[in-house]
Design a protein around this motif. Structure first.
Motif, PDB file in Angstrom:
ATOM      1  N   THR A 132      23.673  32.657  25.581  1.00  0.00           N
ATOM      2  CA  THR A 132      23.094  31.673  24.674  1.00  0.00           C
ATOM      3  C   THR A 132      24.095  31.199  23.636  1.00  0.00           C
ATOM      4  O   THR A 132      23.786  30.323  22.847  1.00  0.00           O
ATOM      5  CB  THR A 132      21.857  32.252  23.969  1.00  0.00           C
ATOM      6  N   SER A 133      25.288  31.790  23.613  1.00  0.00           N
ATOM      7  CA  SER A 133      26.301  31.305  22.679  1.00  0.00           C
ATOM      8  C   SER A 133      27.665  31.400  23.337  1.00  0.00           C
ATOM      9  O   SER A 133      27.832  32.084  24.349  1.00  0.00           O
ATOM     10  CB  SER A 133      26.287  32.138  21.395  1.00  0.00           C
ATOM     11  N   ARG A 134      28.647  30.721  22.746  1.00  0.00           N
ATOM     12  CA  ARG A 134      29.995  30.779  23.291  1.00  0.00           C
ATOM     13  C   ARG A 134      30.555  32.195  23.207  1.00  0.00           C
ATOM     14  O   ARG A 134      31.218  32.674  24.115  1.00  0.00           O
ATOM     15  CB  ARG A 134      30.902  29.819  22.534  1.00  0.00           C
TER      16      ARG A 134
END
Lengths: 377, 176
Positions: free
Chosen positions: B146-148
Motif C-alpha cells: 500500500t506504500s512505496r
C-alpha cells in the motif's frame, strides 16, 4: 375522451418508458458486454451483484453480474460533469437531450402487445394508435441527427465536428433507402397504422413467414422475393440510422477519439448512450412489427391465441406482450452479434453502399412489388 | 526494380459481400455457442482460480536471497547483481564479517540488501550473474503493497521469501 383513456395512456407511457425501454437499455448495455465477451471467448462482467460485504455479510452475491448496469449508472451520476471552456454552452447542453428525446418519442407508436382486458375495458398496448405509424417513426427519429450534429458543432473541436458531419451525411443517405424499402411493405398492407399491420399479420401470416391464413397464397409467396430484399435493405439502413457497428462512423473510436461525444462526460455522455440504445430498441421493434409479425404468435390465430382471443382473456394479451419483447430481444442480440463480427466500413464505402446500391435496389423493389401485386391475384 | 502486385480477382460471391458476412456471423456464433455450452473457455477467473500449480519450473517471479544448509547467508556482497540490474532496483551495503564469527572465512556479507520491487523487471539477470548462487527468482508474482516503502524488500523479507537452498545448485541448468 373519457377519464379511463387519459389515465390508462398515462400509465402506459410510464410503464413502457420506465418499465420496459429503460430497463431494456440497461440490460442491453450489459448484454452487449456479455455477448462481446462470449464471442471473443471471454467471460465478461460477472462480479457486480448484491454487495453483501457492504451490509456486513461474508461474501457478495454475484448474480452473473446482473447488477452491473446499476453500477454503471451510479458511476455516470457520480462522475464530474465537466463542461470545457471552449464549447458553445447552450447547444452543448441541449444536444444530449435532443438525441434521447426523439428516440423515446418514437416508442409511442410501436404496438407492444395486442390488447389487455382490464376492468371491462380493452386497453390497446400502444401509447398512440396513430394512422401514420412508420412515417411518424421516420420523421421523429431523423430529428435525432440534430442532437449529434449540435453535439459535434457545439463541442467546438476537430473530432466531434467530423463526427457530426459524418453523422448528418450518413443519416441523409440512409433515410432514403429506409423510406423506399418500406414502401413495398406498405403496398402489401395498404395501411399505415402499425397496430392494424400487426393484426393483419396475426391473421394472415407474418410477412416473412406466410404459413397460415391468406398467407398461403401464390401471391404472398412470390412477394417473399421483394420482401426479403426489403428486409435486408431496411435492416441495414436501421443499422446505419442507429449508428451501430459496421456503420458507427460518427463515433469511430479509432479515427475520431470518440466522435461527437468526445467532449462529453458524466450524465451528458450517458444520455447519448441511452439514446443510441433506445434507438436500437425502437429500430428492432419497428423491424419486428413490419416484417416479423410484431406481437403475434406463430399460428396464433389458428390455435386460439390470436387477436380475438386477447379480446376475451387477459393473459393472452400478456402473452402477446411477452412474444413481442422476445422478438425484440432476439433482434437486439442480432444487432450485437453483427457489431462484434463486422469491421467498420470506410466512409466512401458507406456512401457508395447507400447511394449506388441500396437506393437503386429499393427503388427497383417498389416496381417489382407493384408488378407482382398487379399480375398475380 | 519495382514489383507489381496483382490485385486479387474477386468472385461474384465475394463482391456480393453477403456470403462473407454470413460466414463471419457463423464463425462468431460458433465461438459464442462453444463458450455458452462450456467448451470454449479460455479465461481464468483470477482471484478464485490461480495458475500457481501450473507455473513452469523456469518461471521468473520475485527475486529472493537464500541461506545454505548451515544457515550461512550465501550472499558475499560482491555487488555484481547491483551493477548488472538494468532498472537499478538492487541496493547493497556490504560489511566485513568480524573475526571470530562462525563464517569469518567468507570475509564479507551484506549489511543491508534492498530490492525495490516497483523497479524490478523480473529479468533474472541478478540470478544469472551471482557467482555464489545466493539470489534466486521464486514463483511469487503477486507482490503488492500500500506504500512505496512497503514495496522495497529488505534483507529479512528477502530471506523470508527465499528460504534455504541445499547443496550446490547447477546455475546453468536450462530449467533454472
Amino acid at each position: 375522451m373519457d377519464w379511463f383513456f387519459i389515465i390508462s395512456s398515462g400509465v402506459k407511457i410510464a410503464v413502457i418508458t420506465f418499465g420496459i425501454i429503460l430497463p431494456l437499455v440497461a440490460l442491453s448495455s450489459l448484454a452487449e458486454r456479455k455477448v462481446s465477451a462470449f464471442i471473443q471467448d471471454r467471460i465478461g462482467p460477472n462480479r457486480v451483484g448484491i454487495p453483501m460485504t457492504l451490509l456486513g455479510g461474508k461474501k457478495d452475491i454475484a448474480f452473473f453480474g446482473l447488477v452491473q448496469p446499476l453500477a454503471d449508472g451510479l458511476k455516470f451520476i457520480l462522475k464530474e460533469d465537466f463542461t470545457p471552456k471552449h464549447v458553445r454552452k447552450f447547444y452543448f447542453w441541449l444536444a444530449p437531450a435532443l438525441v434521447l428525446v426523439p428516440a423515446l418519442l418514437t416508442v409511442g407508436v410501436i404496438p407492444f402487445g395486442s390488447t389487455l382486458k382490464l376492468l371491462g375495458h380493452h386497453v390497446p398496448l400502444v401509447i398512440a394508435d396513430l394512422n401514420i405509424g412508420p412515417l411518424f417513426v421516420f420523421a421523429i427519429s431523423s430529428l435525432g441527427v440534430y442532437g449529434i450534429v449540435l453535439a459535434g458543432w457545439a463541442s467546438n473541436s476537430k473530432y466531434p465536428f467530423l463526427g457530426g458531419v459524418r453523422s448528418s451525411s450518413q443519416m441523409i443517405s440512409y433515410e432514403i433507402a429506409l423510406g423506399l424499402s418500406v414502401i413495398p411493405v406498405l403496398m402489401i398492407f395498404q395501411e399505415l397504422n402499425l397496430g392494424a399491420i400487426v393484426r393483419f399479420q396475426d391473421k394472415n401470416g407474418w410477412l416473412l413467414l406466410p404459413l397460415w391464413g391468406d398467407g398461403l397464397s401464390l401471391q404472398r409467396w412470390l412477394l417473399l422475393v421483394p420482401l426479403a430484399i426489403s428486409f435486408v435493405v431496411f435492416t441495414v439502413s436501421i443499422f446505419a440510422e442507429t449508428n451501430r457497428m459496421p456503420f458507427d462512423l460518427p463515433e469511430c473510436e479509432t479515427e475520431l477519439v470518440a466522435g461527437y461525444h468526445t467532449e462529453y462526460s458524466s450524465m451528458k455522455f450517458a444520455l447519448f448512450f441511452l439514446g443510441e440504445y433506445a434507438a436500437m430498441i425502437v429500430g428492432s421493434g419497428l423491424i419486428v412489427t413490419l416484417f416479423l409479425g410484431g406481437w403475434s404468435i406463430p399460428f396464433g390465430d389458428k390455435i386460439g391465441l390470436g387477436f380475438e382471443a386477447a379480446q376475451n382473456t387477459w393473459w393472452v394479451g400478456l402473452l402477446h406482450l411477452g412474444c413481442f419483447l422476445t422478438k425484440v430481444v432476439a433482434f437486439i442480440f442480432f444487432f450485437m452479434w453483427v457489431r462484434w463480427t463486422l469491421p467498420r466500413f470506410r466512409f466512401d464505402q458507406l456512401m457508395r453502399l447507400g447511394w449506388v446500391f441500396f437506393f437503386e435496389i429499393a427503388l427497383f423493389n417498389v416496381f417489382l412489388t407493384a408488378l407482382i401485386l398487379m399480375l398475380v391475384k | 526494380m519495382s514489383y507489381v502486385v496483382e490485385r486479387p480477382k474477386l468472385t461474384l460471391a465475394e463482391r456480393m459481400y453477403f456470403p462473407s458476412i454470413l460466414k463471419g456471423l457463423s464463425i462468431t456464433f460458433g465461438h459464442l455457442f462453444r463458450f455458452v455450452t462450456g467448451k470454449g473457455k479460455v479465461t481464468m477467473s483470477y482471484p478464485e482460480e490461480k495458475w500457481d500449480d501450473s507455473l513452469p519450473e523456469h518461471y521468473r517471479g520475485a527475486p529472493t536471497l537464500v541461506t545454505d544448509e548451515h544457515g550461512r547467508e550465501r550472499c558475499v556482497a560482491c555487488q555484481l547483481c547491483e551493477f548488472i540490474c538494468p532498472p537499478r532496483a538492487i541496493t547493497i551495503l556490504p560489511e566485513p564479517i568480524p573475526a571470530g564469527e562462525a563464517f569469518a572465512k567468507v570475509e564479507k556479507r551484506p549489511k543491508a540488501f534492498e530490492i525495490d520491487m516497483i523497479r524490478c523487471i523480473y529479468c533474472g539477470m541478478c540470478e544469472e550473474v551471482c557467482p555464489e548462487q545466493a539470489i534466486f527468482l521464486r514463483k511469487d508474482y503477486a507482490i503488492t503493497g500500500t506504500s512505496r516503502a512497503e514495496m522495497v524488500h529488505d534483507k529479512t523479507r528477502l530471506y523470508q521469501l527465499g528460504g534455504v537452498r541445499e547443496g550446490l545448485v547447477n546455475k546453468w541448468n536450462p530449467l533454472k
